[in-house]
Motif scaffolding. Structure first.
Motif, PDB file in Angstrom:
ATOM      1  N   LEU A  47     -10.364   5.725  -0.986  1.00 15.69           N
ATOM      2  CA  LEU A  47      -9.354   3.347  -1.603  1.00 15.69           C
ATOM      3  C   LEU A  47     -10.618   2.496  -2.331  1.00 15.69           C
ATOM      4  N   SER A  48      -9.927   1.575  -3.241  1.00 13.96           N
ATOM      5  CA  SER A  48     -11.104   0.670  -3.502  1.00 13.96           C
ATOM      6  C   SER A  48     -11.090  -0.255  -2.173  1.00 13.96           C
ATOM      7  N   LYS A  49     -12.331  -1.032  -2.373  1.00 16.46           N
ATOM      8  CA  LYS A  49     -12.579  -1.713  -1.806  1.00 16.46           C
ATOM      9  C   LYS A  49     -11.017  -2.675  -1.580  1.00 16.46           C
ATOM     10  N   GLY A  50     -10.537  -3.570  -2.407  1.00 18.22           N
ATOM     11  CA  GLY A  50      -9.193  -3.901  -1.613  1.00 18.22           C
ATOM     12  C   GLY A  50      -8.346  -3.079  -1.490  1.00 18.22           C
ATOM     13  N   TYR A  51      -8.663  -1.763  -1.529  1.00 18.73           N
ATOM     14  CA  TYR A  51      -6.944  -1.050  -0.735  1.00 18.73           C
ATOM     15  C   TYR A  51      -7.505  -1.112   0.639  1.00 18.73           C
ATOM     16  N   LYS A  52      -8.840  -0.767   0.555  1.00 13.71           N
ATOM     17  CA  LYS A  52      -9.563  -0.798   2.145  1.00 13.71           C
ATOM     18  C   LYS A  52      -8.654  -1.707   3.273  1.00 13.71           C
ATOM     19  N   GLN A  53      -8.915  -3.132   2.834  1.00 15.30           N
ATOM     20  CA  GLN A  53      -8.649  -4.181   2.735  1.00 15.30           C
ATOM     21  C   GLN A  53      -7.524  -4.306   3.093  1.00 15.30           C
ATOM     22  N   ARG A  54      -6.834  -4.279   2.551  1.00 19.88           N
ATOM     23  CA  ARG A  54      -4.848  -4.154   2.649  1.00 19.88           C
ATOM     24  C   ARG A  54      -4.749  -3.012   4.274  1.00 19.88           C
ATOM     25  N   VAL A  55      -5.417  -2.173   4.040  1.00 13.52           N
ATOM     26  CA  VAL A  55      -4.949  -1.183   5.303  1.00 13.52           C
ATOM     27  C   VAL A  55      -5.360  -1.713   6.444  1.00 13.52           C
ATOM     28  N   GLY A  56      -6.529  -2.708   6.788  1.00 18.12           N
ATOM     29  CA  GLY A  56      -7.355  -3.275   7.302  1.00 18.12           C
ATOM     30  C   GLY A  56      -6.555  -3.892   7.931  1.00 18.12           C
ATOM     31  N   LEU A  57      -5.810  -4.833   7.374  1.00 17.91           N
ATOM     32  CA  LEU A  57      -4.852  -5.818   7.003  1.00 17.91           C
ATOM     33  C   LEU A  57      -3.621  -5.283   8.079  1.00 17.91           C
ATOM     34  N   GLY A  63     -15.208 -10.014  -0.186  1.00 12.87           N
ATOM     35  CA  GLY A  63     -14.973  -8.633  -1.686  1.00 12.87           C
ATOM     36  C   GLY A  63     -14.168  -8.402  -2.836  1.00 12.87           C
ATOM     37  N   LEU A  64     -12.875  -9.124  -2.539  1.00 12.94           N
ATOM     38  CA  LEU A  64     -11.888  -8.840  -3.152  1.00 12.94           C
ATOM     39  C   LEU A  64     -12.151  -9.097  -4.784  1.00 12.94           C
ATOM     40  N   ASP A  65     -11.230  -9.013  -5.955  1.00  7.41           N
ATOM     41  CA  ASP A  65     -11.048  -9.419  -7.255  1.00  7.41           C
ATOM     42  C   ASP A  65     -10.171 -10.858  -6.914  1.00  7.41           C
ATOM     43  N   PRO A  66     -10.236 -11.856  -8.062  1.00  4.28           N
ATOM     44  CA  PRO A  66      -9.333 -12.867  -8.111  1.00  4.28           C
ATOM     45  C   PRO A  66      -7.835 -12.686  -7.842  1.00  4.28           C
ATOM     46  N   LYS A  67      -7.842 -11.322  -8.417  1.00  2.00           N
ATOM     47  CA  LYS A  67      -5.727 -11.332  -8.367  1.00  2.00           C
ATOM     48  C   LYS A  67      -5.433 -10.819  -6.663  1.00  2.00           C
ATOM     49  N   GLN A  68      -6.330  -9.970  -6.380  1.00  2.19           N
ATOM     50  CA  GLN A  68      -6.343  -9.966  -4.972  1.00  2.19           C
ATOM     51  C   GLN A  68      -6.267 -11.268  -4.168  1.00  2.19           C
ATOM     52  N   ILE A  69      -7.568 -11.672  -4.230  1.00  2.00           N
ATOM     53  CA  ILE A  69      -7.457 -12.634  -3.532  1.00  2.00           C
ATOM     54  C   ILE A  69      -6.088 -13.507  -3.443  1.00  2.00           C
ATOM     55  N   ILE A  70      -5.918 -13.662  -4.228  1.00  2.00           N
ATOM     56  CA  ILE A  70      -4.492 -14.549  -4.553  1.00  2.00           C
ATOM     57  C   ILE A  70      -3.118 -14.114  -3.967  1.00  2.00           C
ATOM     58  N   GLU A  71      -3.362 -12.637  -4.350  1.00  2.00           N
ATOM     59  CA  GLU A  71      -1.781 -11.982  -3.051  1.00  2.00           C
ATOM     60  C   GLU A  71      -2.502 -12.163  -1.890  1.00  2.00           C
ATOM     61  N   ILE A  72      -3.626 -11.770  -0.829  1.00  4.71           N
ATOM     62  CA  ILE A  72      -3.864 -12.248   0.055  1.00  4.71           C
ATOM     63  C   ILE A  72      -3.597 -13.648   0.755  1.00  4.71           C
ATOM     64  N   ARG A  73      -4.366 -14.040   0.299  1.00  2.00           N
ATOM     65  CA  ARG A  73      -3.522 -15.655   0.480  1.00  2.00           C
ATOM     66  C   ARG A  73      -2.150 -16.004   0.800  1.00  2.00           C
ATOM     67  N   ILE A 104       0.750  -1.339   0.190  1.00  2.69           N
ATOM     68  CA  ILE A 104       0.558  -0.296   0.021  1.00  2.69           C
ATOM     69  C   ILE A 104       0.792   1.614   0.291  1.00  2.69           C
ATOM     70  N   GLU A 105       1.872   1.034  -0.340  1.00  3.52           N
ATOM     71  CA  GLU A 105       3.097   2.343   0.377  1.00  3.52           C
ATOM     72  C   GLU A 105       2.523   3.641  -1.226  1.00  3.52           C
ATOM     73  N   HIS A 106       1.778   2.889  -2.470  1.00  2.00           N
ATOM     74  CA  HIS A 106       1.470   4.104  -3.304  1.00  2.00           C
ATOM     75  C   HIS A 106       0.609   4.777  -3.009  1.00  2.00           C
ATOM     76  N   VAL A 107      -0.473   4.207  -1.626  1.00  2.00           N
ATOM     77  CA  VAL A 107      -1.891   4.966  -1.158  1.00  2.00           C
ATOM     78  C   VAL A 107      -1.974   5.921   0.019  1.00  2.00           C
ATOM     79  N   TYR A 108       0.090   5.656   0.470  1.00  2.00           N
ATOM     80  CA  TYR A 108      -0.118   5.617   1.658  1.00  2.00           C
ATOM     81  C   TYR A 108      -0.438   7.476   1.721  1.00  2.00           C
TER      82      TYR A 108
END
Lengths: 234, 332
Positions: free
Chosen positions: B132-142, B161-171, B121-125
């Protein structure tokens, strides 16, 4: 507590609430000051301070309405309640932040005193006593507002409940006089915020009144902690 | 380490969590699987001290969350179902706030920088969270859960609520984090829990229905004797033909999927693989099989299977495009 205090203070100025409160406070007190003091050429500010209680009843609910209700609604309370901070610390942080903004509002009364002193020497002891009284009254009302905010998830509902609670505490002696039981009248009179505050505006610095407002603030903050505690258990 | 014993939470008469016990060791990722409303979030909220339990015990690294909450909360990071973000703050302000709130002692700038690069999330710091999009909000939560390097991480449906690419990244990230921490992860998606977790606790209606390693549980849930086939030809001819195969217990005719192509759900005896025989017979009669697959278990089937022991799960008779949960289970 420090982190919550800093966040709350900054949130007052990120959202318009801090500005609305301060602008409202400066505007109302300005009108009251010019009507009661300047127009009559009087250096006495007691009438100004006496009228300010009504301004507080309208504006403090705006200041405190979102303190806890909004956390609950946005679920950000999960962040606070699962962090290593006590409930008392959370409530105290919020109280102190609201009190700081309120103090920024009250500071204007000192400016009025300075304005008056340009014409004639005012009684500084009375004015300082009035300012202390106003701060104490505000502290108690802020605690009431925070307590009301902890009862609901809706800011507007919180503001409305706070407003009626504050009006009730202001009119307690009037209500007490309607009840023909001497004991109840006495209790209502002694708990009435207006009766307690009125002494300050007369220039009476009565320690029991000081203790009353401090106790009222502590009591309502304690009740707020209990409401938060209860929610975890229910 | 997390140790939960006989934990219950009642809301009036409703038992949201009913006497559950489980344990997660250091370096273990425990998956908490159950449908919506099973009691996953309630359990997690108790574990993190957000709500209290009616009875039972929850130990975080040996510290009782109910008796010594402040000390226990220092050991854990929590990502609730809805990330607890202050929408009016920037990511930077928010993470600094959480850093102060947790009374973190690690060097502020480098610690926050490490976390931001970990969850990317460096570039949205410096951006305001509400934009932010839902995916980024989830990452900030993490990210906020990771502040202070907690030994225990509790993540409530982190990929929802994440897209497939984000799901793989978070996993992938969770797997990495789980190497030197205890992680509890909840989900209503079987495949997600299978992909990430070492151990799975299945919960339904507030009760633990299974508590096993991922391998053991998968073995139990293999389902080759339940087939779904799409076969071209008249149903009157196809159905008795399937039934005549040795080992077939039941055949259900589904809907017409294409012109002249019908769907059949076939239940055979457990342990009997009828696929070769089915192919042979249909080929002989020139009734081509256009699609043949083992029925995937929906969460309901899993619970049936787990709660009914060795009994066979019933054919659910549902269409493929059924409700969301099943869809997720099948395709995710």
């Amino acid at each position: 507590m420090g982190a919550i205090f800093r966040r709350e203070v900054s949130s007052y100025f990120i959202s318009p609430i801090g500005y609305i409160f301060l602008a409202g406070f400066y505007c109302c007190t300005g009108v009251i000051f010019s009507q009661n003091s300047l127009q009559y050429g009087s250096t006495k500010l007691d009438a100004v301070f006496a009228d300010l209680i009504l301004v507080l009843i309208v504006l403090i609910p705006i200041l405190t309405m979102k303190t806890i209700s909004e956390e609950k609604k946005q679920k950000t309370d999960q962040c606070l309640l699962t962090s290593p901070v006590s409930l008392g610390g959370i409530v105290a942080g919020k109280f102190l932040a609201s009190f700081l903004i309120y103090t920024l509002g009250v500071a204007i009364t000192f400016v009025y005193a300075v304005v008056v002193s340009a014409y004639a020497k005012p009684d500084w002891n009375v004015i300082m006593g009035n300012i202390v009284g106003l701060l104490l009254l505000g502290a108690a009302y802020i605690a009431v507002g925070i307590f009301c905010s902890s009862l609901t998830e809706n800011q507007i509902v919180a503001a409305v409940i706070s407003f009626f609670a504050m009006v009730g505490l202001y009119l307690l002696s009037t209500l007490g006089n309607l009840i023909p039981v001497e004991f109840i009248t006495k209790v209502f009179n002694s708990l009435c915020f207006w009766n307690r505050y009125y002494d300050f505006t007369l220039g009476l610095f009565n320690l029991s009144n000081v203790l009353f407002f401090i106790s009222a603030a502590v009591a309502f903050l304690f009740l707020t902690v209990r409401v938060l505690e209860k929610r975890r258990w229910s | 380490m997390i140790e939960v014993s006989n934990l219950s939470k009642h809301y009036g008469d409703k038992k949201a969590v009913d006497n559950i016990s489980f344990k997660a060791e250091d370096g273990e990722i425990l998956g908490f699987l159950g449908p919506n409303g099973a009691g996953k979030s309630t359990t997690m909220n108790i574990l993190t001290g957000y709500i209290s339990a009616t009875s039972g015990k929850a130990l975080i690294n040996g510290i009782d969350i109910l008796e010594n909450p402040i000390k226990a909360k220092r050991e854990l990071g929590y990502l609730p179902e809805l990330p607890p973000l202050y929408m009016d703050m920037t990511v930077k302000e928010y993470l600094n706030f959480v850093y102060d709130l947790k009374k973190c002692k690690l060097p502020r700038n480098s610690h926050l920088k490490d976390i931001c690069s970990l969850v990317k999330i460096e570039h949205v710091y410096k951006r305001v969270i509400k934009n932010l999009s839902k995916g980024y909000k989830q990452r900030v939560g993490l990210a906020q859960a990771l502040i202070g390097n907690p030994k225990v991480l509790i993540l409530d449906e982190p990929t929802v609520g994440l897209d497939p690419k984000q799901i793989i990244e978070i996993r992938t990230l969770i797997k990495k984090l789980g190497k030197n921490r205890t992680v509890i992860l909840s989900s209503h998606i079987l495949s997600e829990v299978q992909a990430v977790c070492d151990k799975i606790v299945v919960i339904n209606e507030g009760k633990v229905v299974a508590d096993d390693t991922e391998d053991n549980l998968s073995r139990k849930l293999i389902n080759e004797h339940l087939l779904t086939a799409r076969i071209e030809g008249k149903t009157e001819a196809v159905e008795p033909l399937i039934k005549s195969i040795k080992g077939v217990i039941k055949v259900e005719v589904g809907s017409e999927r294409e012109k002249g192509v019908w769907e059949y759900r076939i239940e055979a005896k457990e342990g009997v693989d009828i696929r070769r025989e089915l192919f042979k017979r249909m080929a002989e009669r020139n009734m081509p099989i256009l699609d043949l697959r083992a029925s995937e278990l929906s969460l309901e089937d899993i619970f049936l299977k787990l709660t009914m022991g060795e009994a066979l799960p019933q054919l659910t008779g549902k269409d493929d495009d059924n409700d969301d949960d099943n869809e997720d289970t099948a395709k995710d």
